[in-house]
Design a protein around this motif. Structure first.
Motif, PDB file in Angstrom:
ATOM      1  N   ASP A 205      48.266  45.490 -14.660  1.00  0.00           N
ATOM      2  CA  ASP A 205      49.539  44.855 -14.945  1.00  0.00           C
ATOM      3  C   ASP A 205      50.061  44.185 -13.675  1.00  0.00           C
ATOM      4  O   ASP A 205      50.003  42.958 -13.544  1.00  0.00           O
ATOM      5  CB  ASP A 205      50.496  45.927 -15.498  1.00  0.00           C
ATOM      6  CG  ASP A 205      51.892  45.403 -15.809  1.00  0.00           C
ATOM      7  OD1 ASP A 205      52.199  44.250 -15.475  1.00  0.00           O
ATOM      8  OD2 ASP A 205      52.684  46.175 -16.386  1.00  0.00           O
ATOM      9  N   ALA A 206      50.478  44.979 -12.710  1.00  0.00           N
ATOM     10  CA  ALA A 206      51.106  44.405 -11.514  1.00  0.00           C
ATOM     11  C   ALA A 206      50.242  43.390 -10.754  1.00  0.00           C
ATOM     12  O   ALA A 206      50.713  42.283 -10.477  1.00  0.00           O
ATOM     13  CB  ALA A 206      51.596  45.516 -10.606  1.00  0.00           C
ATOM     14  N   PRO A 207      49.000  43.703 -10.397  1.00  0.00           N
ATOM     15  CA  PRO A 207      48.241  42.709  -9.613  1.00  0.00           C
ATOM     16  C   PRO A 207      47.982  41.431 -10.399  1.00  0.00           C
ATOM     17  O   PRO A 207      47.897  40.352  -9.829  1.00  0.00           O
ATOM     18  CB  PRO A 207      46.916  43.394  -9.294  1.00  0.00           C
ATOM     19  CG  PRO A 207      47.079  44.805  -9.677  1.00  0.00           C
ATOM     20  CD  PRO A 207      48.219  44.925 -10.629  1.00  0.00           C
ATOM     21  N   ILE A 208      47.866  41.583 -11.715  1.00  0.00           N
ATOM     22  CA  ILE A 208      47.685  40.385 -12.517  1.00  0.00           C
ATOM     23  C   ILE A 208      48.968  39.561 -12.480  1.00  0.00           C
ATOM     24  O   ILE A 208      48.956  38.358 -12.733  1.00  0.00           O
ATOM     25  CB  ILE A 208      47.221  40.776 -13.938  1.00  0.00           C
ATOM     26  CG1 ILE A 208      45.823  41.379 -13.789  1.00  0.00           C
ATOM     27  CG2 ILE A 208      47.200  39.584 -14.884  1.00  0.00           C
ATOM     28  CD1 ILE A 208      45.278  42.027 -15.007  1.00  0.00           C
ATOM     29  N   GLY A 209      50.055  40.220 -12.094  1.00  0.00           N
ATOM     30  CA  GLY A 209      51.298  39.490 -11.847  1.00  0.00           C
ATOM     31  C   GLY A 209      51.127  38.413 -10.790  1.00  0.00           C
ATOM     32  O   GLY A 209      51.802  37.381 -10.814  1.00  0.00           O
TER      33      GLY A 209
ATOM     34  N   PHE B 197      44.171  50.220  -4.037  1.00  0.00           N
ATOM     35  CA  PHE B 197      44.399  49.408  -5.224  1.00  0.00           C
ATOM     36  C   PHE B 197      44.059  47.947  -4.961  1.00  0.00           C
ATOM     37  O   PHE B 197      43.493  47.273  -5.804  1.00  0.00           O
ATOM     38  CB  PHE B 197      45.842  49.559  -5.699  1.00  0.00           C
ATOM     39  CG  PHE B 197      46.157  50.980  -6.040  1.00  0.00           C
ATOM     40  CD1 PHE B 197      45.600  51.558  -7.169  1.00  0.00           C
ATOM     41  CD2 PHE B 197      46.954  51.766  -5.230  1.00  0.00           C
ATOM     42  CE1 PHE B 197      45.849  52.881  -7.491  1.00  0.00           C
ATOM     43  CE2 PHE B 197      47.207  53.089  -5.539  1.00  0.00           C
ATOM     44  CZ  PHE B 197      46.650  53.653  -6.674  1.00  0.00           C
ATOM     45  N   HIS B 198      44.393  47.474  -3.767  1.00  0.00           N
ATOM     46  CA  HIS B 198      44.131  46.078  -3.465  1.00  0.00           C
ATOM     47  C   HIS B 198      42.734  45.835  -2.908  1.00  0.00           C
ATOM     48  O   HIS B 198      42.247  44.713  -2.954  1.00  0.00           O
ATOM     49  CB  HIS B 198      45.167  45.541  -2.477  1.00  0.00           C
ATOM     50  CG  HIS B 198      46.493  45.274  -3.130  1.00  0.00           C
ATOM     51  ND1 HIS B 198      47.414  46.265  -3.358  1.00  0.00           N
ATOM     52  CD2 HIS B 198      47.041  44.129  -3.623  1.00  0.00           C
ATOM     53  CE1 HIS B 198      48.487  45.733  -3.945  1.00  0.00           C
ATOM     54  NE2 HIS B 198      48.279  44.455  -4.125  1.00  0.00           N
ATOM     55  N   ALA B 199      42.122  46.858  -2.370  1.00  0.00           N
ATOM     56  CA  ALA B 199      40.810  46.643  -1.750  1.00  0.00           C
ATOM     57  C   ALA B 199      39.681  47.253  -2.562  1.00  0.00           C
ATOM     58  O   ALA B 199      38.515  47.048  -2.242  1.00  0.00           O
ATOM     59  CB  ALA B 199      40.807  47.197  -0.322  1.00  0.00           C
TER      60      ALA B 199
ATOM     61  N   LEU C 294      38.707  41.856 -10.708  1.00  0.00           N
ATOM     62  CA  LEU C 294      38.488  40.421 -10.527  1.00  0.00           C
ATOM     63  C   LEU C 294      37.010  40.062 -10.663  1.00  0.00           C
ATOM     64  O   LEU C 294      36.649  39.072 -11.299  1.00  0.00           O
ATOM     65  CB  LEU C 294      38.995  39.986  -9.144  1.00  0.00           C
ATOM     66  CG  LEU C 294      40.514  39.969  -8.947  1.00  0.00           C
ATOM     67  CD1 LEU C 294      40.841  39.715  -7.473  1.00  0.00           C
ATOM     68  CD2 LEU C 294      41.180  38.916  -9.821  1.00  0.00           C
ATOM     69  N   LYS C 295      36.172  40.897 -10.071  1.00  0.00           N
ATOM     70  CA  LYS C 295      34.744  40.580 -10.099  1.00  0.00           C
ATOM     71  C   LYS C 295      34.172  40.724 -11.504  1.00  0.00           C
ATOM     72  O   LYS C 295      33.400  39.882 -11.955  1.00  0.00           O
ATOM     73  CB  LYS C 295      33.981  41.492  -9.138  1.00  0.00           C
ATOM     74  CG  LYS C 295      32.472  41.260  -9.200  1.00  0.00           C
ATOM     75  CD  LYS C 295      31.805  41.607  -7.912  1.00  0.00           C
ATOM     76  CE  LYS C 295      30.350  41.153  -7.849  1.00  0.00           C
ATOM     77  NZ  LYS C 295      29.517  41.711  -8.894  1.00  0.00           N
TER      78      LYS C 295
ATOM     79  N   PHE D 137      36.898  34.476 -10.252  1.00  0.00           N
ATOM     80  CA  PHE D 137      37.939  34.636  -9.233  1.00  0.00           C
ATOM     81  C   PHE D 137      37.318  34.907  -7.870  1.00  0.00           C
ATOM     82  O   PHE D 137      36.255  35.521  -7.785  1.00  0.00           O
ATOM     83  CB  PHE D 137      38.843  35.828  -9.560  1.00  0.00           C
ATOM     84  CG  PHE D 137      39.728  35.621 -10.755  1.00  0.00           C
ATOM     85  CD1 PHE D 137      40.839  34.808 -10.681  1.00  0.00           C
ATOM     86  CD2 PHE D 137      39.446  36.250 -11.959  1.00  0.00           C
ATOM     87  CE1 PHE D 137      41.664  34.622 -11.780  1.00  0.00           C
ATOM     88  CE2 PHE D 137      40.269  36.077 -13.061  1.00  0.00           C
ATOM     89  CZ  PHE D 137      41.384  35.254 -12.974  1.00  0.00           C
ATOM     90  N   VAL D 138      38.026  34.512  -6.829  1.00  0.00           N
ATOM     91  CA  VAL D 138      37.620  34.948  -5.496  1.00  0.00           C
ATOM     92  C   VAL D 138      38.126  36.377  -5.285  1.00  0.00           C
ATOM     93  O   VAL D 138      39.090  36.803  -5.932  1.00  0.00           O
ATOM     94  CB  VAL D 138      38.200  34.061  -4.380  1.00  0.00           C
ATOM     95  CG1 VAL D 138      37.589  32.682  -4.415  1.00  0.00           C
ATOM     96  CG2 VAL D 138      39.733  33.982  -4.484  1.00  0.00           C
ATOM     97  N   LEU D 139      37.501  37.093  -4.394  1.00  0.00           N
ATOM     98  CA  LEU D 139      38.026  38.392  -3.976  1.00  0.00           C
ATOM     99  C   LEU D 139      38.819  38.171  -2.692  1.00  0.00           C
ATOM    100  O   LEU D 139      38.642  37.164  -2.019  1.00  0.00           O
ATOM    101  CB  LEU D 139      36.880  39.382  -3.721  1.00  0.00           C
ATOM    102  CG  LEU D 139      35.957  39.683  -4.900  1.00  0.00           C
ATOM    103  CD1 LEU D 139      35.184  40.970  -4.641  1.00  0.00           C
ATOM    104  CD2 LEU D 139      36.713  39.791  -6.209  1.00  0.00           C
TER     105      LEU D 139
END
Length: 561
Positions: free
Chosen positions: A267-271, A308-310, A317-318, A323-325
């Motif tokens: 949810d949030a990162p897709i934000g 969460f971000h790494a 994303l992959k 998408f790029v990472l």
RNA sequence: GGCGAGGUAGCUCAGUUGGUUAGAGCGUCGGAUUCAUAACCCGGAGGCCGAGAGUUCAAAUCUCUCCCUCGCUACCA
């Protein structure tokens, strides 16, 4: 070759409370400085943020205050959005996860992953509050710690002895919603088997390689980021539930699955993505250009958000594809206040919206103080006394004073007309050479996310200016050597103009004032135009003013009350 | 408890791959100066690099043990 693009994100603030200096120092100010620098180099950059508005914490808070969740998030979304804007955190878009565009984006993302077989479904027993008809996260069960006997331990952790717990270990478990003992009930969820991705993740984190291509230089990643990721990967990744039983959030887009929403990490990162879409729509851009090919994705976050971000978001994303990472995840450590952790419940914090009211027009002082002591490699401490000192001796005494003496002298001797530069001696030349080296020096540090050191270098340019005046003493030469005096002030004005450009990422309000005082146009970071002779500068006005003890004492008195 | 990141001058922090006397800013002390918001400029003092042991010709840096702080610990976000 497409033009290089930069997509910079700051962690989405959770919309159940106001922002404090810890948030700012960790995720927002560093990103803003980075982005302003890229813009100043006229690079293609988009700065993304927004409110994270879902989750159990918001529904609980709403219940407690007798409001609807939407009312809560509206309140804090608007407050935080305004605080950021007033503080000069200049997002290109400040979106929100309750927006329909975001719901659709997240659902499409989930569906794509699901159709690719990225998830496994599993039924398990979870704790359930019968009175509120709601499943409970471990965090929302309280009871007595089996290890130390503390009676207000959470289902996942005891705050007193620090042990990690599971809710079934708690003695006298109680739902924090109703106070009743929770029962166990079966529920189905979608899980992401992260262990399936361990191999490529490890290679990506440790070597910066993905699908046989070099993606980034791991030596540019901070030790805490690599360390924590390796710790997770080497310790064995496990599956993680990607859905939750809750009615406040993005619905799982599968028919018949009512009462289930996407977990915050779907949810949030897709934000970040939906916010980019909104911005692109409003500005006539293609959002996907900022998420693929050689776009550089950079996430500014606090250290609590590293895995969460790494790890999790990169997996998502992959697997989704296209998408790029992230190129880097410059996570900051935490900022303490007067030697203690920030605490919302104890009001041990400096709230951004209150600062803006108490120190009207002094945004740059806080920006300067926070950047000077930014927790880039370890936890750092903010004190009001340090804040005062940095203002009074560095901003007022060194920066403001240099500008003031240059502009005052120009007005006093030539009614504001920029004097001509005549023959240079070797000292003049060396000062000009030093000055010319600063854009690249400061820029290089910013690109390495060493913002604190970059700011130190900015101040070194001011020091160069003060020293040049002290060494050449134009006020003495004025009576005996007019030409020499003109050359010296011309050079000093060029330094002031450099400061106008180079201070902008850190001190945007000051830079703007300086621009007006010098009566010049903005220059590109690496092509700073010199001020021509005969140009007229404005009158001197003070860039900064002293902060008296009384004001600091008032702020100290507010802490913990 | 396990794992990760830290612990360096009075204060806030830098210290790449081990290598002359361990750095910066602020504070402090002394000097110089007056264009400038008593500001600027020059100089000095100030450190057993968390504790202990080890490797080495040489350790802030590498190894081990211990102490302290923060984070993560997979359903907080």
């Amino acid at each position: 070759m497409t033009k290089k693009r930069y997509t910079v994100t700051s962690a989405l603030p959770y919309a159940n409370g106001p922002l404090h200096i810890g948030h700012i120092a960790g995720a927002y100010l560093p990103a803003d400085i980075y982005v302003r620098y890229r813009r100043s180099k006229q690079q293609d950059v988009v700065f993304i943020c927004g409110s994270d508005e879902h989750g159990a914490a918001i529904t609980l808070r709403a219940k407690k205050e007798g409001m609807e969740p939407q009312e809560i998030v509206d309140k804090y979304h608007n407050l935080n959005k305004k605080s950021f804007a007033d503080f000069g955190i200049d997002f290109d878009v400040y979106h929100r996860t309750s927006d329909p565009l975001h719901h659709k984006t997240s659902q499409d993302f989930f569906s794509e992953l699901n159709s690719k077989g990225a998830f496994t479904q599993k039924t398990s027993e979870q704790f359930y509050d019968e009175e509120h008809s709601q499943f409970l996260a471990d965090r929302y069960i309280m009871g007595t710690c089996p290890k130390c006997g503390y009676d207000s331990a959470y289902g996942d952790q005891c705050e007193k002895c620090g042990s990690a717990l599971s809710p079934s270990e708690l003695l006298n478990p109680k739902s924090t919603l109703s106070g009743n003992e929770p029962i166990k009930k079966e529920t189905k969820h979608w899980y992401l088997p992260m262990q399936d991705h361990a191999d490529w993740l490890k290679n990506w984190i440790e070597n910066g390689e993905l699908d046989g291509e070099k993606q980034h230089d791991p030596s540019q990643w901070r030790s805490q980021v690599i360390g924590q990721c390796k710790s997770w990967i080497d310790g064995g990744l496990r599956e993680r539930a990607m859905t939750r039983d809750l009615d406040w959030g993005v619905k799982v887009p599968i028919e018949g699955e009512d009462g289930k929403v996407l977990y915050v990490w779907l949810d949030a990162p897709i934000g970040y993505i939906s916010a980019t879409k909104q911005w692109a729509k409003d500005n006539g851009k293609e959002w996907i250009d900022y998420w693929q090919n050689d776009a550089e994705l950079i996430h500014f976050i606090g250290k609590d958000n590293i895995v969460f971000h790494a790890i999790i978001f990169p997996i998502l994303l992959k697997v989704h594809g296209g998408f790029v990472l992230p190129k880097n995840v410059p996570a900051n450590e935490f900022l303490n206040l007067e030697g203690q952790k920030l605490s919302t419940s104890r009001n041990w914090a400096i709230w951004l919206h209150e600062y803006l009211k108490d120190f009207e027009g002094q945004q740059d002082v806080l920006r300067y103080a926070l950047c000077s002591t930014a927790p880039e490699s370890k936890d750092t401490d903010f004190t009001w006394s340090d804040f005062q000192t940095r203002n009074n001796s560095e901003l007022v005494g060194i920066f403001g004073n240099f500008i003031n003496r240059v502009v005052v002298l120009t007005n006093k001797y030539w009614e504001g007309k920029v004097p001509e530069r005549h023959e240079l001696d070797s000292y003049d030349q060396s000062v000009l050479d030093e000055m010319d080296a600063f854009p690249e020096k400061i820029g290089g540090l910013i690109e390495q996310y060493k913002l604190r050191e970059a700011l130190t270098e900015l101040m070194n340019l001011v020091r160069l200016g003060n020293k040049y005046l002290a060494d050449t003493e134009p006020w003495k030469l004025k009576k005996t050597d007019e030409k020499r005096t003109e050359t010296i002030l011309n050079i000093a004005l060029q330094i002031a103009n450099h400061l106008m450009v180079l201070s902008e990422p850190f001190l945007p309000f000051t830079s703007h004032k300086l621009q007006e005082m010098l009566n010049v146009q903005k220059s590109c970071w690496d092509k700073i135009k010199s001020i021509d002779a005969a140009h007229h500068v404005g009158k001197a006005s003070l860039l900064f003013s002293k902060i008296e003890d009384e004001l600091i004492e008032q702020q100290m008195a507010k802490l913990g009350k």
